[in-house]
Design a protein around this motif. Structure first.
Motif, short mmCIF file in Angstrom:
data_model
loop_
_atom_site.label_atom_id
_atom_site.label_comp_id
_atom_site.label_asym_id
_atom_site.label_seq_id
_atom_site.Cartn_x
_atom_site.Cartn_y
_atom_site.Cartn_z
N LYS A 78 -116.00 46.77 -27.89
CA LYS A 78 -116.93 46.23 -28.87
C LYS A 78 -117.85 47.30 -29.47
N GLU B 143 -115.17 49.00 -14.10
CA GLU B 143 -115.01 48.36 -15.41
C GLU B 143 -116.10 47.31 -15.58
N ALA C 87 -115.94 44.10 -15.76
CA ALA C 87 -115.79 42.97 -14.83
C ALA C 87 -116.40 43.31 -13.47
N GLU D 235 -121.89 39.19 -19.04
CA GLU D 235 -120.47 39.43 -18.80
C GLU D 235 -119.92 40.23 -19.99
N LEU D 236 -120.02 41.52 -19.90
CA LEU D 236 -119.69 42.40 -21.03
C LEU D 236 -118.19 42.46 -21.29
N GLU D 237 -117.86 42.86 -22.52
CA GLU D 237 -116.46 42.99 -22.93
C GLU D 237 -116.22 44.41 -23.45
N THR D 238 -115.05 44.92 -23.17
CA THR D 238 -114.70 46.25 -23.64
C THR D 238 -114.26 46.22 -25.10
N LYS E 48 -122.41 40.89 -27.19
CA LYS E 48 -121.91 39.79 -26.37
C LYS E 48 -122.67 38.50 -26.66
N ASN F 83 -120.15 42.86 -13.55
CA ASN F 83 -120.52 41.44 -13.43
C ASN F 83 -120.48 41.01 -11.96
#
Length: 297
Positions: free
Chosen positions: A189, A52, A54, A184-187, A277, A57
């Motif tokens: 988006k 994932e 996280a 620090e990517l986010e799902t 991000k 990262n």
């Protein structure tokens, strides 16, 4: 020559136990011996299908530690999400001064038919050349080990153990586009849409997405009638059309469609996630500027 190893697991870092691949410390030690690793960073271990954002990262921070004072870093990784991780690392380490090499295998090292030993030995020799950048080394069946640019690797097909990449393997000078970025990517988006015959665009509710990647068929073409209706119904969402080397006339699509030839799906997807991000206002201009050679010009 100082080579540090970041072992994440995957087939190359596993043993076959009762028909199941199990991540193995013994495999990690074997890999370290083959490449002559100075130090092993093996706290982050996962089969790549479960990776994932996280985890990316965590991997990035681990590589930063491993790269300190090293001549090169070898990262062992599973094949399932290899192209995604490679693109992410290519952007995150676009200004690296050393080679960061991702290695994967089709079978565990205990299997006599594994391509892992050839890949690892090639990685050691490649690092000795002193190339800067992020690369993937892999050996297709019946071929020699290939060197792939990290952000040009194309995901492997489900039914074959082959990897190919877009264009050459040269990592171009850092453009500076990614300096100071938050990785620090986010799902949730960016949405990726893969075409199929009889596609039902009504199944996609994109109003809460910052961007959409629409992949074309292998020719670079799509069903323009259905796609244009979808794009027109979502005028406030930028839609990035991944069209291989195919370029449609500028007036073919609604204004929210951005054509993106000569970049892989994974490289475009990850690049957009980074842009979102970091609240990049002009995503179209952002994705069209080369970071490290991910766009074949």
């Amino acid at each position: 020559m100082i080579i540090n190893l970041v072992a994440t697991g995957g087939t190359i870092g596993s043993r076959l136990v009762k028909g199941e691949l199990v991540i193995s410390d013994a495999a990690t030690e074997q890999i370290a011996a083959v490449i002559g690793a100075n130090k092993i960073y093996g706290d982050f271990k996962i089969h790549s299908a479960g990776v994932e954002f996280a985890d990316l990262n965590t991997l990035r921070l681990t590589i930063e530690k491993a790269a300190d004072g090293a001549d090169g870093v070898v990262v062992t990784h599973g094949t399932d999400t290899l192209a995604f991780t490679a693109s992410y690392l290519a952007y995150a380490f676009s200004s690296t001064k050393i080679p960061i090499v991702l290695c994967a295998a089709d079978k565990p090292l205990t299997d006599v038919d594994s391509n892992g030993f050839d890949v690892l030995n090639a990685a050691k020799g490649f690092i000795a050349r002193g190339e800067r950048g992020v690369y993937v080394l892999y050996k297709n069946p019946g071929e020699v080990v290939r060197i792939h640019h990290g952000a040009r690797l194309i995901p492997a097909h489900m039914h074959e153990n082959f990897y190919f990449s877009l264009g050459g393997s040269t990592f171009t000078p850092d453009s500076g586009l990614m300096r100071g970025m938050n990785f620090e990517l986010e799902t949730g988006k960016v949405l990726c849409i893969i075409p199929y015959m009889g596609m039902d665009y009504s199944a996609y509710d994109v109003k809460n997405y910052a961007a959409v990647v629409q992949v074309a068929y292998h020719s670079g073409r799509i069903n323009t009638v259905a796609f244009n209706k979808f794009a027109a119904n979502n005028p406030n969402v930028p839609i990035f059309l991944l069209s291989a080397d195919k370029k449609y006339a500028a007036n073919t699509f609604p204004k929210n469609v951005v054509q993106c030839p000569s970049i892989t799906q994974t490289a475009l997807y990850i690049k957009l996630l980074i842009g979102v991000k970091n609240n990049v206002k002009d995503l179209a201009a952002f994705v069209k500027k080369n970071v490290c050679g991910e766009i074949v010009e």
